[in-house]
Design a protein around this motif. Structure first.
Motif, PDB file in Angstrom:
ATOM      1  N   CYS A 262       0.777  -1.079  -0.259  1.00 27.62           N
ATOM      2  CA  CYS A 262      -0.198   0.022  -0.326  1.00 27.62           C
ATOM      3  C   CYS A 262       0.644   1.298   0.055  1.00 27.62           C
ATOM      4  CB  CYS A 262      -0.919  -0.009   2.033  1.00 27.62           C
ATOM      5  SG  CYS A 262      -2.056  -1.286   1.396  1.00 27.62           S
ATOM      6  N   ILE A 263       0.826   2.171  -1.207  1.00 30.42           N
ATOM      7  CA  ILE A 263       1.668   3.339  -1.298  1.00 30.42           C
ATOM      8  C   ILE A 263       0.599   4.621  -1.081  1.00 30.42           C
ATOM      9  CG2 ILE A 263       2.840   4.916  -2.496  1.00 30.42           C
ATOM     10  CD1 ILE A 263       3.307   2.007  -4.654  1.00 30.42           C
ATOM     11  N   TYR A 264       0.853   5.118   0.198  1.00 25.32           N
ATOM     12  CA  TYR A 264       0.512   6.093   0.694  1.00 25.32           C
ATOM     13  C   TYR A 264       1.097   7.544   0.700  1.00 25.32           C
ATOM     14  CZ  TYR A 264       2.856   5.722   5.161  1.00 25.32           C
ATOM     15  OH  TYR A 264       3.749   5.184   6.202  1.00 25.32           O
ATOM     16  N   THR A 265       0.267   9.146   1.077  1.00 22.31           N
ATOM     17  CA  THR A 265       1.672   9.596   0.959  1.00 22.31           C
ATOM     18  C   THR A 265       0.599  10.431   2.293  1.00 22.31           C
ATOM     19  OG1 THR A 265       2.344  12.116   1.003  1.00 22.31           O
ATOM     20  CG2 THR A 265      -0.045  11.499  -0.622  1.00 22.31           C
ATOM     21  N   LYS A 266       0.810  11.353   3.296  1.00 22.13           N
ATOM     22  CA  LYS A 266       0.653  11.910   4.715  1.00 22.13           C
ATOM     23  C   LYS A 266       0.261  13.477   4.797  1.00 22.13           C
ATOM     24  CE  LYS A 266       2.398   9.603   8.671  1.00 22.13           C
ATOM     25  NZ  LYS A 266       4.050   9.074   9.770  1.00 22.13           N
TER      26      LYS A 266
ATOM     27  N   LYS B 208       3.087  -4.682   2.784  1.00 27.85           N
ATOM     28  CA  LYS B 208       3.918  -3.626   3.210  1.00 27.85           C
ATOM     29  C   LYS B 208       2.969  -1.841   3.054  1.00 27.85           C
ATOM     30  CE  LYS B 208       7.918  -6.337   3.677  1.00 27.85           C
ATOM     31  NZ  LYS B 208       8.618  -6.551   5.493  1.00 27.85           N
ATOM     32  N   ASN B 209       3.760  -1.209   4.208  1.00 27.15           N
ATOM     33  CA  ASN B 209       3.236  -0.098   3.678  1.00 27.15           C
ATOM     34  C   ASN B 209       4.016   0.930   3.467  1.00 27.15           C
ATOM     35  OD1 ASN B 209       0.559  -0.193   4.169  1.00 27.15           O
ATOM     36  ND2 ASN B 209       0.868  -0.822   6.381  1.00 27.15           N
ATOM     37  N   ILE B 210       4.548   2.296   1.997  1.00 25.21           N
ATOM     38  CA  ILE B 210       5.683   2.148   1.929  1.00 25.21           C
ATOM     39  C   ILE B 210       4.982   4.159   1.306  1.00 25.21           C
ATOM     40  CG2 ILE B 210       7.345   2.976  -0.139  1.00 25.21           C
ATOM     41  CD1 ILE B 210       7.077   0.161  -0.330  1.00 25.21           C
ATOM     42  N   GLU B 211       5.611   5.025   2.243  1.00 24.15           N
ATOM     43  CA  GLU B 211       4.941   6.126   1.942  1.00 24.15           C
ATOM     44  C   GLU B 211       6.071   7.282   1.094  1.00 24.15           C
ATOM     45  OE1 GLU B 211       4.960  10.472   4.844  1.00 24.15           O
ATOM     46  OE2 GLU B 211       6.207   8.493   6.047  1.00 24.15           O
ATOM     47  N   VAL B 212       5.258   8.018   0.314  1.00 23.97           N
ATOM     48  CA  VAL B 212       6.051   9.111  -0.622  1.00 23.97           C
ATOM     49  C   VAL B 212       5.514  10.026  -0.492  1.00 23.97           C
ATOM     50  CG1 VAL B 212       5.784   7.364  -1.734  1.00 23.97           C
ATOM     51  CG2 VAL B 212       3.897   8.231  -2.725  1.00 23.97           C
TER      52      VAL B 212
END
Length: 386
Positions: free
Chosen positions: A297-301, A322-326
């Motif tokens: 899961c790709i996310y942005t805060k 996996k969670n990956i922040e961009v």
């Protein structure tokens, strides 16, 4: 890790007491609870916590109250679903003492209800984030100049990938992602259903398309969905894990949609003429389930449309989640170099079991929040010297 230790210290006490309520000894309860945490990412820490536990003097209701209090202090979190699953596994143990089965069932139900209540308290994106969405125009325009310079790590040739666009988007929305995946060796497929209005009527056609791709390649298909497209991708992965290689979502709400606070939901309700709560319950229930395939899961805060916590799956459930922040906006994720790299690298890693290596991959880490979360100047020296 400190937060996790506090939570799991409280929860392991509760889990042991619930297991003991079945009429078994503390020693046996320890063995059972350790077994229920098998393959958990924090398994070593949890085993240490369980081994150190002496006879628990508090009653099960007091321990439940303590654990819920810790969860309330930490606030909403998708990872609580892992704790629910552990309690469900303990509840299925056959009791050795008559009349004790109802205790574990009652604790499980209360815990689930309390966690559901905690997880409804995720705030809508702040106004500042919503205003930042205007930068998406810059992200899309600049991508035309940046695109030729994005590193390309060659992947397994012609592995099939089906891409699904965001809400109110179409196949044009996924152009950069598709082209990039093609350039590194994947065989990409459009969704070809026009504008995505997040309607369950798309599912039969998407399933037909999955079948066609599966038959053509005679192998499992990877699913990539951006925002609302990720909703469909997750439901399909839940229904057909035998035909899905893996699931990758890009800024997609993968849980808690029914109570999600976002201006996007209001727009969806206005266009559809009914509230989200009145929608297909089966559709929403399926979205809560976690597919038995690798998940990224790709996310942005700084997402201005969706609460970013809704875009993360339960990493503590399995090692292949996996969670990956961009960095970036929600509307610009389809034209975000970090997203393109993450999608391609995750697809390849989950297929081959290998991560890209070399100096270029180390330099790429500069463009992810995870790098900047490290403390001290050592994060820069570690790029080149381990």
């Amino acid at each position: 890790m400190e937060n996790n230790k506090t939570l799991y210290t409280s929860f392991t006490k509760l889990a042991l007491k619930v297991a003991m309520s079945k009429g078994i000894t503390l020693k046996k309860a320890k063995e059972i609870v350790i077994q229920k945490f098998e393959l958990h990412p924090f398994e070593k820490m949890i085993v240490g916590l369980i081994d150190s536990k002496k006879l628990i003097r508090k009653d099960v209701d007091s321990l439940l109250k303590d654990c819920i209090s810790v969860c309330e202090d930490f606030g909403p979190d998708r990872d609580y679903v892992t704790l629910i699953i552990v309690l469900e596994r303990i509840d299925k143990i056959k009791a050795t003492k008559k009349g004790t089965d109802t205790i574990s069932a009652r604790i499980l139900l209360t815990f689930k209800n309390q966690i559901d209540n905690i997880n409804t308290k995720i705030d809508a994106p702040p106004l500042f984030n919503a205003l930042l969405e205007t930068r998406s125009a810059i992200e899309w325009v600049t991508m035309f100049g940046i695109y030729p310079f994005i590193p390309k790590h060659k992947a397994s040739k012609n592995k099939p990938v089906l891409l699904m666009p965001p809400y109110l988007g179409n196949d044009v929305s996924t152009t950069f992602v598709r082209n990039y995946l093609k350039s590194v060796g994947f065989k990409t497929y459009k969704w070809e259903l026009g504008v995505n209005m997040i309607n369950s009527k798309y599912l039969p056609k998407l399933i037909e398309k999955l079948d066609e791709i599966f038959e053509k390649h005679q192998e499992k298909v990877s699913l990539v969905g951006w925002s609302g497209g990720g909703i469909f991708a997750k439901i399909i992965a839940n229904r057909y894990p035998d035909k899905v290689e893996q699931l990758i979502t890009i800024g997609s709400p993968v849980w808690g949609v029914k109570n999600m606070k976002t201006p996007l939901v209001r727009m969806l309700e206005f266009l559809r003429g009914k509230t989200l709560r009145a929608r297909n319950d089966k559709f929403i229930h399926e979205l809560e389930e976690i597919p038995n395939v690798p998940v990224t899961c790709i996310y942005t805060k700084t997402d201005g449309l969706l609460p970013w916590k809704h875009c993360m799956e339960a990493e503590t459930l399995r090692s292949d989640i996996k969670n990956i922040e961009v960095f970036g906006s929600h509307c610009g994720m389809g034209a975000n170099a970090s997203v393109l790299l993450t999608v391609a690298n995750s697809l390849n890693k989950n297929i081959t079991g290998k991560e890209p290596k070399g100096i270029i991959t180390k330099v790429e880490s500069l463009f992810f929040p995870k790098f900047w979360e490290q403390k001290g100047v050592s994060k820069f020296t570690n790029l080149f010297f381990n």
